[in-house]
Design an enzyme around this catalytic site. Structure first.
Site, PDB file in Angstrom:
ATOM      1  N   SER A 167      40.472  40.003  44.492  1.00 32.59           N
ATOM      2  CA  SER A 167      41.518  40.958  44.884  1.00 32.59           C
ATOM      3  C   SER A 167      41.218  41.845  46.076  1.00 32.59           C
ATOM      4  O   SER A 167      42.094  42.564  46.535  1.00 32.59           O
ATOM      5  CB  SER A 167      41.888  41.849  43.705  1.00 32.59           C
ATOM      6  OG  SER A 167      42.757  41.146  42.869  1.00 32.59           O
ATOM      7  N   LYS A 220      43.401  52.765  46.148  1.00 33.54           N
ATOM      8  CA  LYS A 220      44.153  51.824  45.307  1.00 33.54           C
ATOM      9  C   LYS A 220      44.532  52.557  44.025  1.00 33.54           C
ATOM     10  O   LYS A 220      43.719  53.324  43.482  1.00 33.54           O
ATOM     11  CB  LYS A 220      43.279  50.599  44.989  1.00 33.54           C
ATOM     12  CG  LYS A 220      43.992  49.540  44.143  1.00 33.54           C
ATOM     13  CD  LYS A 220      43.133  48.292  43.947  1.00 33.54           C
ATOM     14  CE  LYS A 220      43.839  47.232  43.116  1.00 33.54           C
ATOM     15  NZ  LYS A 220      43.053  46.007  42.901  1.00 33.54           N
ATOM     16  N   SER A 258      45.086  41.403  44.095  1.00 34.68           N
ATOM     17  CA  SER A 258      45.956  42.451  43.610  1.00 34.68           C
ATOM     18  C   SER A 258      45.990  43.697  44.490  1.00 34.68           C
ATOM     19  O   SER A 258      46.914  44.499  44.390  1.00 34.68           O
ATOM     20  CB  SER A 258      45.498  42.859  42.206  1.00 34.68           C
ATOM     21  OG  SER A 258      44.215  43.458  42.251  1.00 34.68           O
TER      22      SER A 258
HETATM   23  N1  GLN Z   1      44.031  36.956  41.459  1.00 37.10           N
HETATM   24  C1  GLN Z   1      43.099  37.087  40.379  1.00 37.10           C
HETATM   25  C2  GLN Z   1      43.826  37.344  39.086  1.00 37.10           C
HETATM   26  O1  GLN Z   1      44.986  37.271  39.080  1.00 37.10           O
HETATM   27  C3  GLN Z   1      42.104  38.157  40.692  1.00 37.10           C
HETATM   28  C4  GLN Z   1      42.622  39.517  40.505  1.00 37.10           C
HETATM   29  C5  GLN Z   1      41.607  40.561  40.824  1.00 37.10           C
HETATM   30  O2  GLN Z   1      40.609  40.300  41.491  1.00 37.10           O
HETATM   31  N2  GLN Z   1      41.853  41.763  40.331  1.00 37.10           N
HETATM   32  O3  GLN Z   1      43.261  37.598  38.081  1.00 37.10           O
END
Ligand code: GLN
Length: 496
Positions: A187, A88, A163
């Protein structure tokens, strides 16, 4: 160059699991160079439709693969010798661009490797590239990336989740057998669920955060995407462990997840929170109920439990995470690193313009919310309250784990949504994390495993464990995958 001898064998290499590829490499059925080239070719052929990669590191990959082949020929086989992997783009990689999905870091080249990257490199992996992601890991659909949306391989009109959307989509489309991700509020698990693969977020502190670009430091945790629970176990073992460079990393011994996950299931009690079933989509609910019946018939004890605070997780998370992000992202000032504006007359303008130009809308929204919640007049009303709620959520999980081994539920309230469907409605977007954020607030490990489909789009089962109970989670996931074949289903885009 791939020799004719291997061509037939290679055709199916992308359908193999990490553990199968380990055997093939060790037994010299395929060389690391051939395998690496095969995946690079697939990425070139298919990824234009998915946009799951930001950077492809072909030269470095082939160089490493050659080194591994030489080692294998001399009889040296490391834990992950020759296994292709995608990182990632939130993990710092020495000499290779690390963008975090942002214009701010579009041209940033890290002078060092993140601990996760270093550990995997030492285990013998071959990194083929860096995957697309929501900007600074803020998002649930991979639509906030400066490098464009990632598409869901099951249907390219749909989001892959976020994400870590690129890491999930690339594994689901079999462009790579495994990848890394990070999970601050879901995410890893949410995109794993929406793309029909496995994703594990370990206990907070299990894996070092050193060199992982910070979003919300008390919630961030690195983890793994693969197609099977066994593969998750193989990779998790390699990235886990104490790191003196991360003071929040744990000194707890790392179990042999690989052996533990295939151990016989014995009298496991699983809790089903009533709150996870309320307001669920009908198909998701019936798929989950079928899953529970199957587990019950194979010996699990099912216990209905309450997690009253679980619905409040998003509210607490959307104060704590932005608060920490507003502080973490203050380092991008246009001076030390990252984007610097071309037209500033003085230092204040330099800060303002560099940040205005470098950050996207969602990141700005989070910084504004976080700064507000931490400001003198509002700290008690918002930040302190959210922290109290966080403690209540932790306490309720602790209470639940006094009578159950694991907690199960659907990973997401519904299957993947369409691209653009929630981009103008941040609250609806935030609510897609309703089942995942609480575990981050409590620092617990959790995993998503494929459990079926709704209109040809995958659904995920979330398995939550007590602190450092990754083995139990993997054991249930492994066992479930012996009983089902959801994880073997392929999206059309992946070819044969
Ligand atoms: N979807 C969540 C956010 O927007 C979690 C994102 C994540 O786990 N990095 O913050």
């Amino acid at each position: 160059m791939v020799t004719i001898k291997y061509q037939k064998l290679l055709i199916n290499m992308h359908n193999k699991t990490v553990s199968e590829l380990q055997e093939d490499l060790k037994n010299k059925k395929v060389s690391s160079v051939e395998l690496t080239q095969h995946f690079l070719d697939r990425i070139k052929k298919i990824d234009s439709e998915l946009n799951s990669f930001i950077t492809i590191t072909e030269d470095e990959a082939i160089k490493k693969a050659k080194l591994i082949d030489k080692e294998i020929s001399k009889g040296t086989v490391r834990a992950l010798s020759g296994i292709p992997i995608a990182q990632k783009d939130i993990f710092c990689t020495k000499g290779i661009k690390t963008t975090c999905g942002s214009k701010m870091l579009e041209n940033f080249i890290s002078p060092y490797d993140a601990t996760v990257v270093q550990k995997l490199n030492e285990s013998g992996v071959v990194v083929v590239g860096k995957t697309n992601m929501d900007e600074f890991a803020m998002g649930s659909s991979n639509e906030t990336s400066y490098f464009g949306d990632v598409k869901n391989p099951w249907h390219t009109d749909y989001v892959p989740g976020g994400s870590s959307g690129g890491s999930a989509a690339s594994v689901a489309a079999r462009l790579i057998p495994c990848s890394t991700g990070t999970d601050t509020g879901g995410s890893i698990r949410q995109p794993a669920s929406l793309t029909g693969i496995c994703g594990i977020k370990p206990t907070y502190g299990r894996v070092s955060r050193y060199g992982m670009i910070a979003f919300a430091s008390s919630l961030d945790q690195a983890g793994i995407f693969t197609r099977t629970a066994k593969d998750c176990a193989i990779l998790l073992k390699e990235i886990s462990g104490y790191d003196s460079k991360d003071s929040t990393s744990s000194r707890m011994e790392v179990p042999d997840y690989v052996n533990e996950c295939s151990r016989k299931l014995e009298s496991l009690t699983v809790g089903i929170p009533k709150e996870f079933m309320q307001g669920l989509d009908g198909d998701v609910k019936s798929t989950f109920e079928d899953t529970i019946k199957l587990l019950e018939s194979s010996g699990c004890k099912i216990k209905n439990i309450n997690l009253k605070t679980s619905r409040l997780g998003v509210s607490a998370y959307q104060v704590v995470a932005p608060a920490e992000c507003s502080s973490n992202l203050s380092r991008y000032d246009g001076i030390r690193f990252g984007h610097r504006t071309n037209n500033a007359e003085n230092i204040e303008e330099l800060y303002k313009k560099s940040r205005s130009e470098g950050f996207g809308d969602e990141v700005k929204r989070r910084i504004l919310i976080g700064t507000y919640a931490l400001s003198a007049g509002y700290y008690d009303a918002y930040y302190l309250k959210a922290q109290k709620l966080r403690q209540l959520i932790s306490n309720e999980f602790a209470e639940a784990f006094s009578s159950v081994d694991l907690i199960l539920g659907p990973t997401t309230p519904d299957s993947a949504f369409k691209l653009g469907e929630k981009t103008n409605d941040p609250i609806a977007m935030y609510l897609s994390d309703v089942f995942t954020v609480s575990t981050n607030l409590a620092g617990l490990p959790a995993m998503s495993v494929p459990m079926g489909f709704k209109n040809n789009l995958p659904l995920g089962l979330q398995i939550i464990g007590n602190h450092f109970d990754e083995s139990k989670i993997l054991q249930l996931a492994y066992h479930y995958q012996q009983l089902t074949d959801w994880h073997t289903m392929k999206p059309d885009i992946s070819g044969e």
